[in-house]
Scaffold this motif. Structure first.
Motif, PDB file in Angstrom:
ATOM      1  N   GLU A 101      18.927  57.237 -13.808  1.00 58.68           N
ATOM      2  CA  GLU A 101      19.333  56.041 -14.535  1.00 58.68           C
ATOM      3  C   GLU A 101      20.531  56.348 -15.419  1.00 58.68           C
ATOM      4  O   GLU A 101      20.677  57.473 -15.912  1.00 58.68           O
ATOM      5  CB  GLU A 101      18.193  55.557 -15.414  1.00 58.68           C
ATOM      6  N   LYS A 123      11.165  61.011 -15.741  1.00 58.36           N
ATOM      7  CA  LYS A 123      12.446  61.704 -15.684  1.00 58.36           C
ATOM      8  C   LYS A 123      12.276  63.000 -16.453  1.00 58.36           C
ATOM      9  O   LYS A 123      11.356  63.133 -17.261  1.00 58.36           O
ATOM     10  CB  LYS A 123      13.547  60.833 -16.276  1.00 58.36           C
ATOM     11  N   THR A 167      13.731  48.507 -25.249  1.00 58.15           N
ATOM     12  CA  THR A 167      13.134  49.599 -26.023  1.00 58.15           C
ATOM     13  C   THR A 167      13.411  49.517 -27.515  1.00 58.15           C
ATOM     14  O   THR A 167      12.938  50.351 -28.271  1.00 58.15           O
ATOM     15  CB  THR A 167      13.675  50.973 -25.551  1.00 58.15           C
TER      16      THR A 167
END
Ligand code: G6P
Length: 543
Positions: free
Chosen positions: A363, A376, A488
């Motif tokens: 990403e 990740k 987020t």
């Protein structure tokens, strides 16, 4: 031991975002707040009776006491065992590995990732499933539904346990195993990569600086880079995890890892620089005088992964989030492998990895990873880069130059407008949605709009559909701009503007990205009316 039933009532706003529930630490510390959410997770996943969970966090403020609460509640809800990182510490990818390796029923990860920590900063909690990855949306929906109807939670009246003591203990009738959080992870990395080749590189005088940003990867990086691979002592800096990350913003990008950037752009730069974030899942890669964007990093890793033993047989496919640049697509095309475009959020890669459709994912938000875990993985990306540097004998700068010469360059930048009033941000997005039909054909400076739409994703594995995943404006030049609201943030809204232009002219591959993107940047502002709609003259963060 009999559980204590505590009466409570639903608390507004406990909706998990892109990556679990993230709030100001003080919000999490309010009476019943953490407990309500933990009970809702347990209820949302069908209870934890007889189950085994991994519990660990990035060490930020409130990590340790939240873990004690979670352990009491897990025991009261009948869990049979919790595996906990020593001191309550566990990087997110290492937690994913522990979940998978031990075949547990999932885990609770305490982190607000790259957001700052401390009493006035951020805290977070997320549930990862038995595959080691962030819970899918149908699970987080169930958890959210429970937060809206909860009236009671279960806990125990027990003393805190010593999280620092490796070994086995009990909370009520539940077993708690406290483990060295680094050991299993280091062992996994050793299996994936050619440690001998990397060790030879260091032995030959190769120099590196790894900035752990006072966050969780410090102990991991020290043990692996300096311990197992023989990098010089002092290679890893800011290596001790601190509850407030030393007052810093543990996000590995050129803005927040400025010290590392300055070093790498200066005369005394080591051969290689890297950084990781609060919970160890993000990474930044920078060579001597050469910053590598996360999108380019993914493309390079995909192009060269076969040098590492774990990927020697080739990649099944690759996947990237929609706002990530199309650099990796060109690699996939050349290699003849599948390339998937998913919504933002690592959870969307889970099905592709589980089904063996994708091997590498990445990403633009500085996350790269593979099928070795279901998160990740910052240090993994750094080690794969080291493996490539060792195998090719080239510098980062040479690798990038060769890559662009072969595949063309996707100039890329992200402009963030943080803490915008939610109403204004939504109005800007709605304004764009209303114009999808009229935008194609319109010109902005040298650019003509070819397409305008909103990204939706149909998961090829389970058929689920995710809508409203970002507004895309494509230009006839092949460039594009994407508008998306962050999922987020903890205050207001953050508008993210992702800018990209593809260049194949060999004489134009080494320009400054902002300069190369100037026409797209100007068009983006004009199309969305950013200044007019938000009152912001310029982005707060440019990466
Ligand atoms: C978290 C997720 C990533 C995602 C990122 C997006 O870090 O783990 O998978 O790319 O959030 O953040 P945003 O603020 O853009 O929603």
């Amino acid at each position: 031991m009999e559980p204590i039933l505590v009466d409570t009532q639903p608390i507004d706003g406990q909706k998990p975002g892109t990556s679990g529930l993230r709030k100001k630490t003080k919000v999490f510390m309010q009476p019943h707040y953490l407990e309500n959410y933990v009970q809702s997770i347990f209820d949302g996943i069908g209870g934890v009776q007889g189950k085994t969970l991994v519990v660990g966090g990035d060490g930020r403020y409130f990590n340790d006491s939240a873990i004690q609460t979670i352990l009491r509640m897990a025991a009261a809800n009948g869990a049979s065992k919790c595996i906990v990182g020593q001191g309550g510490i566990c990087s997110t990818p290492a937690a994913s590995n522990l979940i998978r390796k031990n075949g547990t029923d999932g885990g609770l990860i305490l982190s607000a990732s790259h957001n700052p920590g401390g009493p006035d900063e951020d805290f977070g909690l997320k549930y990862n499933g038995p595959n080691g990855g962030p819970a899918a949306e149908h699970v987080t929906d169930k958890i959210f539904d429970r937060t809206k109807e909860i009236v009671q939670y279960k806990t125990l009246d027990t003393a805190d346990i010593d999280l620092g003591a490796i070994g086995t203990t009990k909370v009520g009738d539940m077993t708690v195993e406290i483990i060295d959080p680094v050991a299993d992870y280091a062992e996994l990395m050793e299996k994936l990569f050619d440690f001998d080749a990397i060790a030879k590189l260091f032995a030959g005088g190769f120099t590196m600086r790894f900035d752990a940003m006072h966050a969780v990867t410090g102990p991991y990086a020290k043990a692996i880079l300096e311990g197992r691979l023989g990098a010089a002592e002092g290679t890893v800096v800011n290596a001790t995890p601190l509850p407030d990350f030393g007052g810093g913003h543990p996000d590995p990008n050129p803005i927040w890892a400025k010290g590392l950037m300055d070093l790498m752009m200066g005369d005394d730069a080591p051969d290689f620089g890297a950084a990781s974030d609060g919970d160890g899942d993000r990474n930044m890669i920078v060579g001597k005088g050469q910053y590598v964007t996360p999108s380019d990093s993914l493309a390079v890793l995909a192009a060269q992964a076969t040098v590492a033993p774990a990927y020697a047989d080739g990649l099944a496919g690759v996947a990237r989030s929609m706002p990530t640049s199309g650099a990796v697509d060109r690699v996939a095309e050349k290699k003849g492998i599948e390339c998937f475009e998913t919504p933002t959020g690592w959870k969307f890669f889970g099905n592709l990895l589980d089904a063996g459709r994708a091997t590498l994912c990445g990403e633009e938000s500085a996350g790269t990873g593979s099928n070795h875990v279901r998160e990740k993985d910052g240090l993994w990306a750094v080690l794969l880069w080291l493996n490539i540097l060792a195998a090719t004998g080239k510098s980062v700068k040479e690798i990038m130059a060769d890559h662009w010469a072969e595949y063309g360059r996707n100039y890329y930048s992200r402009h963030d407008y943080e803490d915008v009033e939610a109403e204004k941000a939504n109005a800007l997005m709605d304004g764009l949605r209303a114009r999808f039909e009229e935008l194609p054909g319109q010109t902005y400076g040298p650019l003509t709009i070819a397409t305008a739409d909103e990204f939706a994703y149909d998961d090829p594995v389970d058929g689920s559909r995710a809508t409203k995943q970002g507004i895309r404006i494509g230009f006839t030049s092949g460039g594009r701009v994407v508008f998306r609201l962050s999922g987020t943030g903890t205050v207001g809204a953050t508008i993210r503007v992702y800018l990209e232009e593809y260049e194949t002219d060999q004489s134009k591959l080494h320009r400054d990205a902002q300069e190369a993107l100037a026409p797209i940047i100007a068009a983006a502002d004009e199309i969305a009316g950013i200044v007019k709609n938000t009152g912001r003259e310029a982005p707060n963060v440019i990466t």
